[in-house]
Each structure stands twice: as C-alpha cells, then as structure tokens.
Design a protein around this motif. Structure first.
Motif, PDB file in Angstrom:
ATOM      1  N   ILE A 195      -9.496 -13.950  -0.693  1.00 52.17           N
ATOM      2  CA  ILE A 195      -8.227 -14.663  -0.838  1.00 52.17           C
ATOM      3  C   ILE A 195      -7.383 -15.305   0.057  1.00 52.17           C
ATOM      4  O   ILE A 195      -7.320 -15.074   1.263  1.00 52.17           O
ATOM      5  CB  ILE A 195      -7.248 -13.362  -1.482  1.00 52.17           C
ATOM      6  N   LYS A 204     -11.030 -10.949  -6.036  1.00 54.37           N
ATOM      7  CA  LYS A 204     -11.652 -10.588  -4.940  1.00 54.37           C
ATOM      8  C   LYS A 204     -12.875  -9.411  -5.492  1.00 54.37           C
ATOM      9  O   LYS A 204     -14.006  -9.495  -4.916  1.00 54.37           O
ATOM     10  CB  LYS A 204     -10.869 -10.081  -3.969  1.00 54.37           C
ATOM     11  N   TRP A 205     -12.339  -8.572  -6.313  1.00 50.36           N
ATOM     12  CA  TRP A 205     -13.164  -7.708  -6.920  1.00 50.36           C
ATOM     13  C   TRP A 205     -14.449  -8.161  -7.687  1.00 50.36           C
ATOM     14  O   TRP A 205     -15.518  -7.631  -7.602  1.00 50.36           O
ATOM     15  CB  TRP A 205     -12.526  -6.399  -7.748  1.00 50.36           C
ATOM     16  N   THR A 239      -5.902 -18.356  -7.524  1.00 56.18           N
ATOM     17  CA  THR A 239      -5.546 -17.455  -8.540  1.00 56.18           C
ATOM     18  C   THR A 239      -5.794 -17.952  -9.907  1.00 56.18           C
ATOM     19  O   THR A 239      -5.878 -16.722 -10.868  1.00 56.18           O
ATOM     20  CB  THR A 239      -4.214 -17.045  -8.037  1.00 56.18           C
ATOM     21  N   CYS A 246     -12.586 -10.420 -14.692  1.00 57.02           N
ATOM     22  CA  CYS A 246     -11.143 -10.098 -14.417  1.00 57.02           C
ATOM     23  C   CYS A 246     -10.262  -9.819 -15.571  1.00 57.02           C
ATOM     24  O   CYS A 246      -9.564  -8.972 -15.687  1.00 57.02           O
ATOM     25  CB  CYS A 246     -10.469 -11.356 -13.589  1.00 57.02           C
ATOM     26  N   SER A 282      -5.117 -12.053  -8.123  1.00 58.98           N
ATOM     27  CA  SER A 282      -6.191 -12.577  -6.994  1.00 58.98           C
ATOM     28  C   SER A 282      -6.730 -11.227  -6.580  1.00 58.98           C
ATOM     29  O   SER A 282      -8.087 -11.400  -6.091  1.00 58.98           O
ATOM     30  CB  SER A 282      -5.322 -12.969  -5.877  1.00 58.98           C
ATOM     31  N   GLN A 283      -6.275 -10.165  -6.604  1.00 54.52           N
ATOM     32  CA  GLN A 283      -7.230  -8.845  -6.242  1.00 54.52           C
ATOM     33  C   GLN A 283      -8.451  -8.579  -7.350  1.00 54.52           C
ATOM     34  O   GLN A 283      -9.433  -8.168  -7.088  1.00 54.52           O
ATOM     35  CB  GLN A 283      -6.341  -7.506  -6.371  1.00 54.52           C
ATOM     36  N   TYR A 284      -8.225  -8.781  -8.635  1.00 46.44           N
ATOM     37  CA  TYR A 284      -9.188  -8.900  -9.498  1.00 46.44           C
ATOM     38  C   TYR A 284     -10.202  -9.890  -9.165  1.00 46.44           C
ATOM     39  O   TYR A 284     -11.491  -9.474  -9.165  1.00 46.44           O
ATOM     40  CB  TYR A 284      -8.697  -9.208 -10.904  1.00 46.44           C
ATOM     41  N   GLY A 308      -1.480  -6.894  -5.376  1.00 44.68           N
ATOM     42  CA  GLY A 308      -2.716  -7.025  -5.662  1.00 44.68           C
ATOM     43  C   GLY A 308      -2.727  -8.151  -6.910  1.00 44.68           C
ATOM     44  O   GLY A 308      -3.342  -9.174  -6.576  1.00 44.68           O
ATOM     45  N   TYR A 351      -4.601 -16.055   1.422  1.00 45.89           N
ATOM     46  CA  TYR A 351      -3.368 -15.521   1.788  1.00 45.89           C
ATOM     47  C   TYR A 351      -2.252 -16.643   2.103  1.00 45.89           C
ATOM     48  O   TYR A 351      -2.712 -17.134   3.372  1.00 45.89           O
ATOM     49  CB  TYR A 351      -3.118 -14.363   2.413  1.00 45.89           C
ATOM     50  N   LYS A 377       0.874  -1.174  -0.080  1.00 48.87           N
ATOM     51  CA  LYS A 377       0.108   0.052  -0.128  1.00 48.87           C
ATOM     52  C   LYS A 377       1.023   1.176   0.121  1.00 48.87           C
ATOM     53  O   LYS A 377       1.998   1.405   0.589  1.00 48.87           O
ATOM     54  CB  LYS A 377      -1.073  -0.051   1.378  1.00 48.87           C
ATOM     55  N   SER A 431       0.084 -12.212  -4.562  1.00 49.48           N
ATOM     56  CA  SER A 431      -0.647 -11.267  -3.766  1.00 49.48           C
ATOM     57  C   SER A 431      -0.151  -9.791  -3.338  1.00 49.48           C
ATOM     58  O   SER A 431      -0.955  -8.948  -3.198  1.00 49.48           O
ATOM     59  CB  SER A 431      -1.410 -11.781  -2.703  1.00 49.48           C
TER      60      SER A 431
END
Length: 332
Positions: free
Chosen positions: A60, A53-54, A77, A86, A49-51, A46, A62, A2, A43
């Motif tokens: 995810i 989750k969206w 993933t 995605c 795996s972030q796609y 992002g 982890y 982040k 991860s």
C-alpha cells in the motif's frame, strides 16, 4: 487503526464484534441512530487498500510516507473495483455484517431499529474507471436491499468534489433505485479553499465556493427527488492550531454559517435533511497534537492518517457545542 475487526479475509475478532454490539445496544437505549459504514476508500480503517494487500496487489503506498502522495494512493486503491478477490471478500463482509446477531440484544443487525442506514463505503471514488465504479454501486446496493428491506442505503461519497479526475458524478452515482439518499462532504481546508487565519477576503471567497457546491448538489437532489445529507464538514482551530486549548472563533463562525443554511433549508422544506459536523472527540485528547495517531493513543475523531487535533470538537469546547445545540433545537 488497531485493533481491526477483520484481521484477514473472513476472519474476525469476536471481542471487537461484541464491542460493536455494546455500542448499538447503548445507542438504542438513548434513542440514537447509527449509519453503518461497510468499508473505506482511505487507509486508516483498512478498507479497499487492505483488501488489495491481502490479494497480493503490492504494498500500500501510504500517502503519509514521503515517497508517496494522495494521488498515488488513490490510483492504487481504485483497483479494488476490478479485483475479483477483493470484491468477493467485500461482499462476504457485507453479508456477515447484515446477518450478525447482537450478542446483547439478540437482534440481527438487519433488523435493528437503532441502525438508520448502511453506507457502501467512506468516500469511495472511481477515478478513471467509472464503469467499474458504477457497477460496484449498483451491485452492492442491490445486494443489501435483497437482504434487508428495513434500512436506508447510501453511497458515502463527498459529492462531486472540486477535482474531476477523482471520478465522482453525484447525479449518476446516486441515481440507482436502491440508493435512498445522497451524501455530501465539504472540506474547505483539504480542498485548499480556506485555512483559519487567512483573513476576511479569503473567508468570503470560501463561502461563495461552499454556497455554489451546496446549491449544485441541492439541485441534483431535487431533480432526483432524493434527500441530501451533509455528512461531514469541519474546520481547524484558530490559526490552524492543533492544541486542545486553542480558540475556536473561526470554527464557530463557520459552523453558524452552515447551520443557518441548514435551518433555512428545513424551514423551506428543502432537500437537505441532515447535517453532521466532523468530529466529536468528547473526553479524548491527542497525546501529541499535530502528530499522527499511534497505537495506545485516544481515538478522537481525527482519523489516524491525519494529524491529531485537526478537526476534533472536545467536551471542553462549550461555545461550539452551544452553536450545535441552539441550531439543532430549531429543527426538532
């Protein structure tokens, strides 16, 4: 990691964009080149795996959490490859990056000579869905070349890896016309080939495995008439210490071995056209060596999902930097 550049599908943090603009502008002043990685199987940035989750594909798993592992994460993933939402978001992101106009230089990224290549993702893999993986490689590389005829394109995979179930086939994955060069990663510790401190016999056995892995991929590159780049390799500090001041004699020995292979290859006009160690941490230091990254810590090369201080080369690692400098001077 982040803050994130893309905080939701198609929603971006302009401050981060401008930070990337600045980086490319400063690299250009120094005649440096960038490989722009467009997503990540892992991860920590992002990525795939972030796609998912969206797209409400579930939480995810982890692998750092005790209730999950790396294979579970990979099986989750890989579903990115068959999720239409995605894939659409990913393609939109690719288009957005290529058509970004640098706020400092005024150049579109697709026209920027500081960028050497686009990379489809960091260490993508197909697992048991090889058809979807191949389709994604071909369609994405075709998309990039349709928009940008100025830059190289690479896949970003490790090569075959020692684990067949990860679904990597270097001779097939890199065969598409719009994949310009083959990528190779060698992770002797992650693959349980060697850990510093195991002794000479274990080191010698590791070298044989690396030789075999290197030679297998050189043969593939020669057959395909494409360059090969060893993008990532590394080794922990002596006795697998995460401490900044720990010695690096074994790492230096391993670096010398890799660079000797590379220099010999260049002198014989071989397939391997580049080598990058992982990873330069510069002035950064882990706040808590041997622990996972936390918000506010330095970014030091070791990704947040790995223990900090594992592979980083610091500006104080003079002996290691001399190994790099001496060998790279030979191939200028």
């Amino acid at each position: 990691m982040k803050p994130a550049l893309q905080v939701a599908p198609g929603v971006y943090d302009e401050n981060l964009w401008e930070g990337l603009d600045f980086l490319l502008a400063e690299m250009g002043k120094r005649n440096m080149k960038a490989v722009m990685v467009l997503s990540n199987f892992w991860s920590w940035s992002g990525g795939f795996s972030q796609y998912l989750k969206w797209a409400e594909h579930g939480e995810i798993p982890y692998p750092q959490m005790k209730e999950h592992d790396w294979w579970e994460y990979g099986n989750y993933t890989k579903d990115f490859l068959t999720n239409d939402k995605c894939l659409l978001w990913y393609r939109n992101h690719v288009k957005r990056v290529l058509t970004r106009r640098n706020s400092i230089t005024g150049e579109f990224y697709k026209d920027d000579p500081t960028i050497m290549a686009w990379q489809l993702a960091n260490e993508p893999r197909g697992y048991d869905d090889l058809e979807a993986f191949s389709k994604w490689i071909q369609q994405t590389s075709d998309l990039i070349k349709s928009m940008d005829g100025n830059h190289l394109v690479s896949l970003g995979s490790e090569g075959n890896t020692p684990f067949a179930k990860e679904g990597l086939r270097a001779d097939i994955d890199n065969a598409y016309k719009n994949i310009d060069y083959i990528t190779l990663h060698i992770w002797v510790q992650n693959w349980n080939w060697y850990t510093p401190g195991q002794g000479k016999s274990a080191y010698d056995a590791m070298v044989k495995k690396v030789d075999r892995y290197w030679n297998d991929h050189v043969a593939i590159a020669k057959k395909m008439n494409k360059p090969l780049v060893l993008e990532e390799y590394g080794m922990a500090r002596d006795d697998f210490s995460y401490e900044v001041e720990a010695s690096v004699e074994e790492r230096n020995r391993y670096y010398w071995y890799i660079y000797n292979k590379f220099v010999s290859n260049v002198e014989s006009e071989g397939a391997v056209q580049g080598v990058n160690f992982w990873s330069y941490a510069g002035e950064g230091r882990p706040l808590q060596p041997g622990e996972y990254w936390s918000l506010g810590d330095d970014f030091i090369g070791d990704p947040p999902h790995e223990l900090q201080g594992w592979y980083g080369v610091y500006d104080s690692d003079v002996s290691t930097l001399e190994v790099v400098k001496e060998n790279m001077t030979k191939v200028k």
